[in-house]
Enzyme design. Structure first.
Site, PDB file in Angstrom:
ATOM      1  CG  HIS A  94      46.883  56.439   5.275  1.00 22.38           C
ATOM      2  ND1 HIS A  94      47.413  57.738   4.684  1.00 22.38           N
ATOM      3  CD2 HIS A  94      47.520  56.446   6.400  1.00 22.38           C
ATOM      4  CE1 HIS A  94      47.890  58.133   5.687  1.00 22.38           C
ATOM      5  NE2 HIS A  94      47.852  57.583   6.726  1.00 22.38           N
TER       6      HIS A  94
ATOM      7  N   GLY B 203      55.589  60.600  10.654  1.00 19.51           N
ATOM      8  CA  GLY B 203      56.981  60.961  10.568  1.00 19.51           C
ATOM      9  C   GLY B 203      57.498  60.896  11.970  1.00 19.51           C
TER      10      GLY B 203
ATOM     11  N   GLY C  79      50.941  65.094   8.658  1.00 23.22           N
ATOM     12  CA  GLY C  79      52.110  65.645   8.160  1.00 23.22           C
ATOM     13  C   GLY C  79      52.112  67.005   8.092  1.00 23.22           C
TER      14      GLY C  79
ATOM     15  CE  LYS D 142      52.116  58.717   6.763  1.00 23.51           C
ATOM     16  NZ  LYS D 142      51.496  60.104   6.702  1.00 23.51           N
TER      17      LYS D 142
ATOM     18  CD  GLU E  31      49.815  60.114   3.751  1.00 26.09           C
ATOM     19  OE1 GLU E  31      50.490  58.738   3.586  1.00 26.09           O
ATOM     20  OE2 GLU E  31      50.179  60.732   4.406  1.00 26.09           O
TER      21      GLU E  31
ATOM     22  CB  SER F 203      50.674  66.427  13.425  1.00 29.90           C
ATOM     23  OG  SER F 203      51.007  66.726  12.544  1.00 29.90           O
TER      24      SER F 203
ATOM     25  CG  ASN G  18      51.682  54.645   7.558  1.00 32.65           C
ATOM     26  OD1 ASN G  18      52.468  54.229   6.658  1.00 32.65           O
ATOM     27  ND2 ASN G  18      50.789  55.585   7.093  1.00 32.65           N
TER      28      ASN G  18
ATOM     29  CD  GLU H  82      46.227  58.484  10.395  1.00 34.29           C
ATOM     30  OE1 GLU H  82      47.072  58.520  10.896  1.00 34.29           O
ATOM     31  OE2 GLU H  82      46.345  57.959   9.094  1.00 34.29           O
TER      32      GLU H  82
HETATM   33  P1  13P Z   1      52.093  62.010  10.654  1.00 33.63           P
HETATM   34  O1  13P Z   1      52.461  61.769  12.008  1.00 33.63           O
HETATM   35  O2  13P Z   1      53.309  62.260   9.723  1.00 33.63           O
HETATM   36  O3  13P Z   1      51.276  63.383  10.533  1.00 33.63           O
HETATM   37  O4  13P Z   1      51.272  61.177   9.618  1.00 33.63           O
HETATM   38  C1  13P Z   1      50.129  60.424  10.285  1.00 33.63           C
HETATM   39  C2  13P Z   1      49.728  59.414   9.405  1.00 33.63           C
HETATM   40  O5  13P Z   1      49.541  59.475   8.204  1.00 33.63           O
HETATM   41  C3  13P Z   1      49.734  58.175   9.939  1.00 33.63           C
HETATM   42  O6  13P Z   1      49.401  57.067   9.277  1.00 33.63           O
END
Ligand code: 13P
Length: 248
Positions: free
Chosen positions: A94, A234, A173, A10, A96, A212, A8, A167
């Site tokens: 998601h 990330g 993150g 983002k 976010e 993460s 992802n 998640e």
């Molecule tokens: P991170 O791997 O940066 O924690 O993000 C996870 C995520 O939101 C994947 O959709």
């Protein structure tokens, strides 16, 4: 069974940056026991899809979708727009979108069923906040998120075209990956809920872990019971680190 490793991206990467990362990734190849799905920003879907045109192991998806064919929905994107750009997958729910942009379970459910009915593969994201976890609500939150999303799902498309990504919001993150026991518990709850709601087909729906994920924890996470893949944020932005996770 092939495990799904998803990226992802983002709101990172312009079209040219995404195309370069995709080309770098294409050079690494995908092992036979893995499938890869990349979720670039909308503007870069076509570039990334071009790089992987004809691939049977790497697919491309949108990070979100609106639950209507077309219309006056400023800023939104349709299933047809995604498909024509080269996407075969879409993320819904998601964290976010739920927690930064305020999406509620019902809206996520509408997107999920609409996209599935319109022939996109859907990866529905679920997960609890730290507050919910600390209040002992893990099971209730996951059951609610899954149950609401399933109310209107076209069951004939579930078997091949649907996945869930667990998640935990507190692990996204933050560098704070969930402990093995926490992942096992959440995935067991998810699996049981899916089996309870949809029966046999539900028991086979892939459940991915996200939050993460890095090279140093990927192999251990993917080896856990009921973990059918990983959704990486990330650590998916650099081709080399994502390729290492795909091969972990
Ligand atoms: P991170 O791997 O940066 O924690 O993000 C996870 C995520 O939101 C994947 O959709």
């Amino acid at each position: 069974m092939q495990k799904i490793i998803a990226a992802n991206w983002k709101m990172y990467k312009t079209r040219s940056e995404a195309a370069q990362t995709a080309r770098d990734l294409a050079e690494s190849g995908v092992p036979a026991n893995r499938r890869v799905v990349i979720f670039p920003p909308f503007t870069a879907i076509a570039e990334v899809a071009d790089v992987f045109a004809g691939s049977t192991t790497v697919a491309v998806g949108g990070q979100d979708v609106y639950p209507a064919s077309e219309g006056a929905f400023t800023g939104e994107i349709s299933t047809a727009m995604l498909r024509e750009a080269g996407a075969s997958w879409v993320l819904t729910g998601h964290s976010e979108r739920r927690h930064v942009l305020g999406e509620q379970d019902d809206f996520v459910a509408a997107k999920t069923s609409f996209a599935l009915a319109q022939s996109l593969n859907v990866m529905l994201c679920i997960g609890e906040t730290l507050r919910e976890r600390e209040a002992g609500q893990l099971q209730a939150v996951l059951r609610r998120q899954i149950t609401t999303a399933f109310v209107r799902l076209p069951s004939d498309r579930l078997e091949k075209y649907f996945a869930i990504a667990y998640e935990p919001v507190w692990a996204i993150g933050t560098g704070k990956v969930a402990e093995s026991a926490e992942v096992l518990e959440a995935h067991a709850v998810t699996r049981k809920t899916l089996c309870d709601i949809v029966g046999k087909i539900g028991c086979k729906i892939p459940v991915l872990y996200g939050g993460s994920v890095k090279l140093d924890n990927a192999a251990a996470l993917i080896a856990l019971d009921n973990v059918d893949g990983l959704l990486v944020g990330g650590a998916s932005l650099a081709a080399q680190s994502f390729a290492q996770i795909v091969n972990a």
